[in-house]
Design an enzyme around this catalytic site. Structure first.
Site, PDB file in Angstrom:
ATOM      1  N   LYS A 114      24.241  16.893   9.090  1.00 26.20           N
ATOM      2  CA  LYS A 114      24.048  17.176  10.515  1.00 26.20           C
ATOM      3  C   LYS A 114      23.368  18.533  10.616  1.00 26.20           C
ATOM      4  CE  LYS A 114      26.766  17.472  14.829  1.00 26.20           C
ATOM      5  NZ  LYS A 114      28.126  17.344  15.391  1.00 26.20           N
ATOM      6  N   SER A 147      28.459  13.956  19.080  1.00 28.60           N
ATOM      7  CA  SER A 147      27.192  14.655  18.939  1.00 28.60           C
ATOM      8  C   SER A 147      26.503  14.392  17.597  1.00 28.60           C
ATOM      9  CB  SER A 147      27.393  16.167  19.095  1.00 28.60           C
ATOM     10  OG  SER A 147      28.231  16.655  18.067  1.00 28.60           O
ATOM     11  N   SER A 153      33.088  14.070  17.760  1.00 30.29           N
ATOM     12  CA  SER A 153      31.686  13.904  17.370  1.00 30.29           C
ATOM     13  C   SER A 153      31.436  13.194  16.062  1.00 30.29           C
ATOM     14  CB  SER A 153      30.994  15.257  17.299  1.00 30.29           C
ATOM     15  OG  SER A 153      30.599  15.632  18.580  1.00 30.29           O
TER      16      SER A 153
HETATM   17  N1  GLN Z   1      31.606  15.021  23.073  1.00 25.86           N
HETATM   18  C1  GLN Z   1      32.396  16.200  22.882  1.00 25.86           C
HETATM   19  C2  GLN Z   1      31.714  17.406  23.486  1.00 25.86           C
HETATM   20  O1  GLN Z   1      30.652  17.228  24.028  1.00 25.86           O
HETATM   21  C3  GLN Z   1      32.695  16.413  21.444  1.00 25.86           C
HETATM   22  C4  GLN Z   1      31.614  17.083  20.709  1.00 25.86           C
HETATM   23  C5  GLN Z   1      31.963  17.372  19.281  1.00 25.86           C
HETATM   24  O2  GLN Z   1      32.951  16.882  18.747  1.00 25.86           O
HETATM   25  N2  GLN Z   1      31.191  18.245  18.705  1.00 25.86           N
HETATM   26  O3  GLN Z   1      32.201  18.492  23.448  1.00 25.86           O
END
Ligand code: GLN
Length: 446
Positions: A39, A114, A138
């Site tokens: 990532k 994400s 994410s």
């Molecule tokens: N969707 C969640 C957020 O926008 C989780 C993101 C993540 O785990 N990095 O914060």
């Protein structure tokens, strides 16, 4: 699919050559030749990293994340960096400065976020495994949307050194894979104490990857999750089917109430935006990142560089986080949310005293279309079942459990006691075996 932001062609081929030589000499590592994508918020020395943000465009890592060092020490090949939501903020990968990632199963759909690029790359076989980061889901949510395995270990199990911080008391690195065994093996290799991260745990690391299914466990099922208004019929049906199969196999199911579901997402967003506003203050055009060419003087440099460099969602969160930390509002929001976090943790510990695991859906539904959720609050509610494990620090995994009437995959989530990753992987193996049996029985009956 727009999954890869960059392929590290030269260094990957060079690594491959060296590993071939080691193999010929009979001393290659446990991951010899495993092709892994990162990532774009995980550092790999002398390679670019941008958190999918314009503010870090052209930035090169000065060192490798500890997790990456440990993969390299076992002869994995790092193939490239994968698209994600900017600074890991999002649930659909639509917040990347480099455009959305498409779901390999249907290009009109999001892959989740994400870590959307990581999920898409593994689901489509462009790499054997990928690393993601999980602050509120994410890894697990995109795993659910792409039919892959995604896990987040206990907070502190894997060093965060070299992971670009979003919300430091929530962030954990974890793997995406196409098999449970690979998933367990990668956690096993990355886990363990690191002097460069004082929150990393010195607890010894078990042998997670020698999977053995477990018998007669007690599993808590949070009724409030199953009865949640947003849950899709196919997801609910599959959950009920899984619960029945577990009962039939001799496991004990406890239907429990956890009347805090509606507090999870707000608590998560107060605390993570607060931490993000602090963490992201270093990107000011002076210490790091993009510097506006029009700026004159220090204050303008900060303001213009940050306004030009950060995308709308990151700006929204920095402003929300600065607000909840501001004098006069701090106690009403930040302190209050910390208290709610403590209540959630105590209640979860209580549930896990009488049960071995908590079982719930990973996501309320399968993947949704690109461009479908324009309201940020609707997007935040995607995280309803995943933020729990980050608020409390528990390990959790998403297993591909079924498909809906449209043929799209979704996952089931298992949360375990802190540092009981081994039990979590073994119980996951039991669920996969039950699933294989039921498919076998179905085809026999037909
Ligand atoms: N969707 C969640 C957020 O926008 C989780 C993101 C993540 O785990 N990095 O914060």
């Amino acid at each position: 699919m727009n999954a890869f932001l960059e392929v590290f062609e030269t260094s990957a081929l060079e690594q491959a050559k060296q590993i071939d030589q080691k193999r010929a000499g009979g001393k290659a590592g446990r991951l010899a030749g495993m092709v892994i994508g990162l990532k774009d918020n995980i550092c790999f020395k002398d390679h670019k990293v941008s958190a999918s943000s314009k503010i870090l465009e052209g930035f090169t890592s000065l060192y490798s994340a500890t997790a990456v060092e440990r993969l390299l020490a076992e002869d994995a090949i790092i193939i490239g960096r994968l698209n994600c939501d900017e600074f890991a903020m999002g649930s659909s990968n639509e917040n990347s400065a480099y455009g959305p990632v498409k779901n390999p199963l249907n290009k009109d759909l999001v892959p989740g976020g994400s870590s959307g690029g990581s999920a898409a790359a593994v689901a489509s076989g462009m790499c054997t495994a990928a690393l993601g980061s999980d602050t509120g889901g994410s890894i697990r949510q995109p795993a659910s949307f792409t039919g892959t395995f995604g896990s987040k270990p206990t907070y502190g199990r894997i060093s965060r050194y070299g992971l670009i911080a979003y919300a430091s008391s929530f962030d954990q690195i974890g793997p995406f894979t196409n098999s449970l065994e690979d998933n367990a093996l990668l956690i096993e290799i990355m886990a363990g104490k690191d002097d460069m991260d004082s929150t990393s745990s010195s607890k010894s690391v078990d042998d997670y990857s020698s999977l053995a299914s477990t018998e007669k466990k007690t599993i808590a099922v949070i009724e409030d999750c199953l009865n949640h208004i947003g849950i899709a019929v196919d997801v609910k049906a599959k959950m009920n089917e899984t619960i029945q199969a577990l009962k039939d196999a001799g496991h004990t199911i406890q239907m429990v109430s956890f009347p805090y579901l509606d507090y999870m997402v707000p608590t998560y967003y107060v605390l993570t935006t607060a931490e993000a506003s602090s963490n992201l203050s270093r990107f000011d055009g002076v210490h790091y990142g993009h510097r506006s060419s029009e700026a004159q003087g220090v204050e303008q440099t900060y303001k213009k560089s940050r306004s030009e460099g950060f995308g709308p969602e990151v700006q929204r969160r920095i402003m929300a986080g600065t607000f909840v930390l501001s004098q006069g509002y701090y106690d009403a929001y930040y302190t209050k949310a910390q208290r709610v976090r403590a209540v959630l943790k105590n209640k979860t510990d209580e549930l896990l005293k009488s049960a071995d695991f908590i079982l719930m859906p990973t996501t309320p539904s399968s993947a949704f279309p690109i461009g479908n959720l324009s309201d940020p609050i609707q997007m935040y509610l995607q995280d309803i079942f995943t933020v729990h494990a980050n608020l409390t620090g528990n390990p959790a995994i998403s297993l591909p459990i079924g498909t809906d009437s449209k043929g799209l995959p979704f996952g089931v989530q298992i949360m375990a006691k802190n540092f009981e990753e081994k039990a979590m992987f073994n119980f996951s193996q039991s669920i996969l075996e039950l699933q294989a049996n039921s498919i076998h029985t179905l085809s026999k009956n037909n």
